[in-house]
Motif scaffolding. Structure first.
Motif: not given
Length: 211
Positions: A77-87
């Motif tokens: 993930a490159e950002s916290s939003d991306q990490a949240a979405h993909e997780t």
């Protein structure tokens, strides 16, 4: 699921089939489990000392499978939003693909066995710690101290498990549940960032906001 063969695989598969019938691991009888697995009851003791040890193995087997996939996603993930979405997408996808495993985790967290409850709590704590360490290592939420990131990670893991059965049993609400979970995670981190600001910093931000 992780690669598992032989008698252990048959016993785990049998347990997951049986607990889908509104059962818990602790309610399974040894003979019932062996019969469902197509094994002689004595075969059980070649692999496990007792049903508690078997229950711990099943929980560990489930947890390791999910943690591995989540860990890999967060590290990309490159950002916290991306990490949240993909997780969130991965975990709910795992729940849907492995409903019996998910049922075990949800039931045993509040089940009759103190040993299994402690084991599951330990696994949730370990998952939250890994989540926090990944976030800190990648600098996904700059400005937050490590203690706060660990606290929010713990809340996040438990919230996702809390929504697990709804996600499985209510297909018409899956997209909504996934979006709500992403918002929960992002709001927790953003709220903590705001909470870490001084009154002067908050006032400065408010003055720059559009009317």
């Amino acid at each position: 699921m992780s690669v598992l063969t032989g008698g252990k695989l048959k016993l785990v598969q049998a347990a997951l089939r049986l607990i889908t019938q509104s059962r818990s691991l602790t309610s399974l009888g040894l003979r019932e489990l062996a019969r469902e697995a197509g094994l002689n009851p004595n075969t059980f003791y070649r692999h496990f000392r007792n049903l508690d040890e078997f229950g711990l193995f099943v929980l560990g087997y489930i947890a390791e499978d999910m943690k591995k996939g989540v860990r890999e996603l967060r590290r990309m993930a490159e950002s916290s939003d991306q990490a949240a979405h993909e997780t969130v997408a991965f975990v709910y996808g795992y729940f849907l693909a492995n409903p019996a495993a998910t049922t075990v985790a949800v039931r045993e967290l509040h089940g009759p066995s103190p040993l299994l409850r402690r084991a599951l709590e330990g696994q949730l704590t370990a998952s939250a710690r890994e989540m926090a360490e990944d976030i800190i290592e990648r600098g996904l939420v700059p400005g937050l101290d490590s203690a706060t990131i660990h606290e929010i990670s713990g809340m996040t893991i438990r919230y996702i498990l809390f929504r697990a059965m709804d996600y499985i049993e209510k297909p018409q609400q899956r997209q909504q549940i996934q979006q709500e979970t992403e918002r929960f995670i992002n709001w927790q981190f953003r709220g903590a960032l705001v909470d870490s600001l001084s009154p002067e910093q908050i006032q400065a931000l408010a003055s720059r906001s559009p009317a």
